[in-house]
Design an enzyme around this catalytic site. Structure first.
Site, PDB file in Angstrom:
ATOM      1  N   ARG A 144      -6.232  -3.200  -5.105  1.00 28.70           N
ATOM      2  CA  ARG A 144      -6.291  -4.778  -5.283  1.00 28.70           C
ATOM      3  C   ARG A 144      -4.673  -4.912  -5.972  1.00 28.70           C
ATOM      4  NH1 ARG A 144     -10.617  -4.831  -9.639  1.00 28.70           N
ATOM      5  NH2 ARG A 144      -9.855  -2.536 -10.125  1.00 28.70           N
ATOM      6  N   VAL A 151       0.904  -1.332   0.038  1.00 27.94           N
ATOM      7  CA  VAL A 151       0.100   0.114  -0.061  1.00 27.94           C
ATOM      8  C   VAL A 151       0.812   1.258  -0.159  1.00 27.94           C
ATOM      9  CG1 VAL A 151      -1.825   1.349   1.431  1.00 27.94           C
ATOM     10  CG2 VAL A 151      -1.883  -1.145   1.027  1.00 27.94           C
ATOM     11  N   CYS A 161      -5.193 -10.073   2.472  1.00 27.59           N
ATOM     12  CA  CYS A 161      -6.241  -9.366   2.980  1.00 27.59           C
ATOM     13  C   CYS A 161      -7.329  -9.877   3.498  1.00 27.59           C
ATOM     14  CB  CYS A 161      -6.603  -8.166   1.851  1.00 27.59           C
ATOM     15  SG  CYS A 161      -5.248  -6.913   1.857  1.00 27.59           S
ATOM     16  N   GLY A 192     -14.767 -21.846  -7.626  1.00 28.20           N
ATOM     17  CA  GLY A 192     -13.305 -22.194  -7.893  1.00 28.20           C
ATOM     18  C   GLY A 192     -12.837 -22.630  -6.327  1.00 28.20           C
ATOM     19  N   GLU A 206      -7.657   1.875   2.306  1.00 26.64           N
ATOM     20  CA  GLU A 206      -7.030   1.686   0.894  1.00 26.64           C
ATOM     21  C   GLU A 206      -7.927   0.532   0.443  1.00 26.64           C
ATOM     22  OE1 GLU A 206      -4.588   3.514  -0.841  1.00 26.64           O
ATOM     23  OE2 GLU A 206      -5.825   1.863  -2.226  1.00 26.64           O
ATOM     24  N   PHE A 207      -8.290   0.665  -0.692  1.00 26.88           N
ATOM     25  CA  PHE A 207      -8.949  -0.339  -1.366  1.00 26.88           C
ATOM     26  C   PHE A 207      -8.343  -1.134  -2.466  1.00 26.88           C
ATOM     27  CE2 PHE A 207     -12.178   2.411   0.279  1.00 26.88           C
ATOM     28  CZ  PHE A 207     -12.863   1.853   1.230  1.00 26.88           C
TER      29      PHE A 207
HETATM   30  C1  UDX Z   1      -8.689  -7.172  -1.868  1.00 28.17           C
HETATM   31  C2  UDX Z   1      -9.890  -6.143  -2.230  1.00 28.17           C
HETATM   32  O1  UDX Z   1     -10.312  -6.397  -3.477  1.00 28.17           O
HETATM   33  C3  UDX Z   1      -9.025  -4.771  -1.976  1.00 28.17           C
HETATM   34  O2  UDX Z   1     -10.206  -4.028  -2.051  1.00 28.17           O
HETATM   35  C4  UDX Z   1      -8.593  -4.928  -0.688  1.00 28.17           C
HETATM   36  O3  UDX Z   1      -7.794  -3.537  -0.530  1.00 28.17           O
HETATM   37  C5  UDX Z   1      -7.467  -5.881  -0.558  1.00 28.17           C
HETATM   38  O4  UDX Z   1      -8.061  -7.228  -0.493  1.00 28.17           O
HETATM   39  P1  UDX Z   1      -6.565  -8.589  -3.413  1.00 28.17           P
HETATM   40  O5  UDX Z   1      -6.276  -9.335  -2.143  1.00 28.17           O
HETATM   41  O6  UDX Z   1      -5.372  -7.644  -4.173  1.00 28.17           O
HETATM   42  O7  UDX Z   1      -7.498  -7.072  -2.842  1.00 28.17           O
HETATM   43  O8  UDX Z   1      -7.509  -9.330  -4.345  1.00 28.17           O
HETATM   44  P2  UDX Z   1      -8.774  -9.499  -5.158  1.00 28.17           P
HETATM   45  O9  UDX Z   1      -8.562  -9.060  -6.413  1.00 28.17           O
HETATM   46  O10 UDX Z   1      -9.827  -8.875  -4.497  1.00 28.17           O
HETATM   47  O11 UDX Z   1      -8.931 -11.090  -5.065  1.00 28.17           O
HETATM   48  C6  UDX Z   1      -9.138 -11.725  -3.480  1.00 28.17           C
HETATM   49  C7  UDX Z   1      -9.104 -13.027  -3.736  1.00 28.17           C
HETATM   50  O12 UDX Z   1     -10.267 -13.559  -4.151  1.00 28.17           O
HETATM   51  C8  UDX Z   1      -8.170 -13.973  -4.598  1.00 28.17           C
HETATM   52  O13 UDX Z   1      -7.483 -15.138  -4.047  1.00 28.17           O
HETATM   53  C9  UDX Z   1      -8.943 -14.306  -6.027  1.00 28.17           C
HETATM   54  O14 UDX Z   1      -8.451 -15.508  -6.445  1.00 28.17           O
HETATM   55  C10 UDX Z   1     -10.355 -14.866  -4.851  1.00 28.17           C
HETATM   56  N1  UDX Z   1     -11.621 -14.730  -5.877  1.00 28.17           N
HETATM   57  C11 UDX Z   1     -12.045 -13.663  -6.650  1.00 28.17           C
HETATM   58  C12 UDX Z   1     -12.186 -15.971  -5.923  1.00 28.17           C
HETATM   59  O15 UDX Z   1     -11.838 -16.826  -5.347  1.00 28.17           O
HETATM   60  N2  UDX Z   1     -13.354 -16.060  -6.730  1.00 28.17           N
HETATM   61  C13 UDX Z   1     -13.880 -14.782  -7.135  1.00 28.17           C
HETATM   62  O16 UDX Z   1     -14.822 -14.952  -7.920  1.00 28.17           O
HETATM   63  C14 UDX Z   1     -13.074 -13.597  -7.226  1.00 28.17           C
END
Ligand code: UDX
Length: 454
Positions: free
Chosen positions: A152, A11, A261, A254, A149-150
């Site tokens: 990804r 971040v 996070c 899946g 912070e949001f």
């Molecule tokens: C997340 C939040 O989206 C973000 O806003 C926050 O600040 C930090 O946490 P991130 O950890 O980078 O971000 O990943 P993200 O793209 O949100 O995916 C999280 C997880 O969910 C991944 O492991 C992804 O594979 C999984 N996922 C996503 C699923 O298993 N199924 C889905 O349909 C979508």
């Protein structure tokens, strides 16, 4: 504007570089001298699309500098963004706030009157208020605000430059004005700006992550029911996602979520809710977590069944180690957890990942790694697709079938095209799609297809 960004992890590094890019004077601070030296040379500590260029540009412009000194930071600016980690405590599910506290305690004796500490880390509700109390004696004229912070991983720079919303929790008009000034460029671009109290801002972050995690676990729970009922979770997901009130995103059956996070944030939220007497309201988060973890053991169990009940002496190709595509992060990665469990249970596992092999090797040196897909799959009895990298969509299933011992695919991410893989002779299995399994060829047929012994 002048500002510091304290903590140069994911971040902090991205925030510092983006703030410098939109014209602010930024001093990035970290206790890790090696990291500060490499950032000063314009080298990012993480793999993130567009970050290397951004760092090089902003460091060269002179608007972004780095230091290990909080005293220097306090002398340089009155606005301090705090971006340190809040990992899970080793002894419980709650968040470990030692780094947040250390920054505030370290800054306090140096802060000038009228300073503003802006937390960006994900924290338990009430943290800003607690920190303000902590500062009451040492730096009474300092305000603590929260600005979650949001971003990804994989689109961190884009998420910071063009966020879907900005949320700030403040206790004064002054702090609101400072934060509006920091984000003027985004606000002028039309990004919604929610100004509220710190407790609400802290909660917005954990509520958003909890909702998304729940959505993922919901569809994975439906996939479990589909497996038993003989129904198709992929069609179900698309059909319910077509309802605009539900929406199709984060609804892919899946292997579930991982990363730095979601898992820790939902656990810390549940722990904090219990502390403040609201535990009952979020009891469902424990179930969300359990459903999520179960997808990993279900993948391992299914792999074992596909191999006839035992992993001993069997070779498994694992496609993917990162917790999601576009990232080299393997923290709490479902893919790597499955690979490690297969190895632990006696399989000979070879892992491929386009970006995350170094990190995966550091976390699991006991696993074998392959630098290309073909090498990973050579003589495999089973191929597991565990991270949705676009590279895996480009695999030619017919060519790969010629390399493996048995053309059996467990697509735990449910994203490869079952028709083209089946047409190339593969038995395709995926969570929530029992009907795909009926294409499973017998061992003899598999051997005949590959021209080898099964
Ligand atoms: C997340 C939040 O989206 C973000 O806003 C926050 O600040 C930090 O946490 P991130 O950890 O980078 O971000 O990943 P993200 O793209 O949100 O995916 C999280 C997880 O969910 C991944 O492991 C992804 O594979 C999984 N996922 C996503 C699923 O298993 N199924 C889905 O349909 C979508």
């Amino acid at each position: 504007m002048r500002m510091t960004v304290i903590g140069t992890g994911y971040v902090g590094t991205v925030h510092a570089a983006c703030m410098a890019d939109i014209g602010h004077q930024v001093l990035g601070i970290d206790i890790d001298a090696e990291r500060i030296a490499s950032l000063s040379a314009g080298r990012a500590p993480i793999h993130e699309s567009g970050l290397d260029e951004l760092l090089a540009r902003t460091v060269a412009s002179g608007r972004l500098r780095f230091s290990t000194s909080l005293a220097e930071g306090a002398a340089f600016a009155r606005t301090h963004f705090m971006c340190v980690g809040t990992p899970q405590r080793p002894d419980s599910k709650a968040a470990d706030l030692r780094y947040v506290d250390a920054v505030v305690d370290g800054l306090a004796p140096h802060l000038r009157p009228g300073s503003l500490i802006v937390g960006k880390s994900t924290v338990p509700v009430g943290t800003a208020a607690r920190l303000a109390e902590r500062l009451a004696e040492t730096a009474p004229d300092t305000e603590v605000a929260w600005n979650p912070e949001f971003l990804r991983e994989g689109s961190a720079v884009q998420d910071t430059m063009r966020p879907e919303r900005l949320v700030v929790g403040v206790t004064s008009r002054h702090a609101e004005a400072v934060l509006r000034a920091v984000y003027t460029r985004m606000i002028l671009d039309g990004v919604p700006f929610f100004c509220t109290d710190p407790a609400t801002a802290e909660l917005v972050k954990v509520a958003a992550n909890s909702f998304l995690a729940t959505k993922i676990s919901f569809i994975n729970a439906m996939a479990e029911v589909c497996d038993t009922a003989g129904a198709d979770a992929s069609v179900l997901a698309r059909a319910i996602g077509a309802d605009s009130r539900i929406g199709p995103r984060f609804l892919e059956p899946g292997l579930g979520f991982g990363g730095s996070c979601f898992p820790k944030d939902i656990r810390a939220f549940a722990a904090r809710a219990e502390e403040i007497g609201a535990g009952e309201a979020v009891v469902f988060l424990h179930e969300v977590d359990r459903i999520n973890t179960r997808q990993r053991s279900r993948a391992v169990d299914r792999a074992r069944r596909l191999l006839g009940g035992s992993f001993t002496g069997r070779r498994i190709a694992v496609l993917g180690a990162a917790f999601k595509p576009g990232s080299d992060d393997v923290r709490d990665s479902p893919a790597l957890a499955v690979a490690a469990a297969l190895h632990q249970q006696g399989a000979e596992v070879r892992v491929h990942d386009p970006q995350a092999v170094d990190n995966a090797r550091a976390a699991h040196p006991e696993l074998a790694y392959a630098l290309d897909i073909d090498k990973a799959c050579e003589d495999a009895d089973l191929v597991l697709h565990l991270t949705n990298w676009p590279e895996y969509q480009d695999i030619d299933p017919a060519a790969l079938a010629a390399l493996v011992r048995s053309p059996v695919l467990l697509d735990a991410r449910n994203s490869l095209d079952p028709r083209s893989w089946s047409a190339a002779g593969w038995a395709v299995h995926a969570p929530g799609r029992p009907r795909l399994s009926s294409t499973t060829p017998s061992k003899a047929k598999a051997a005949a297809l590959t021209g080898g012994a099964s």
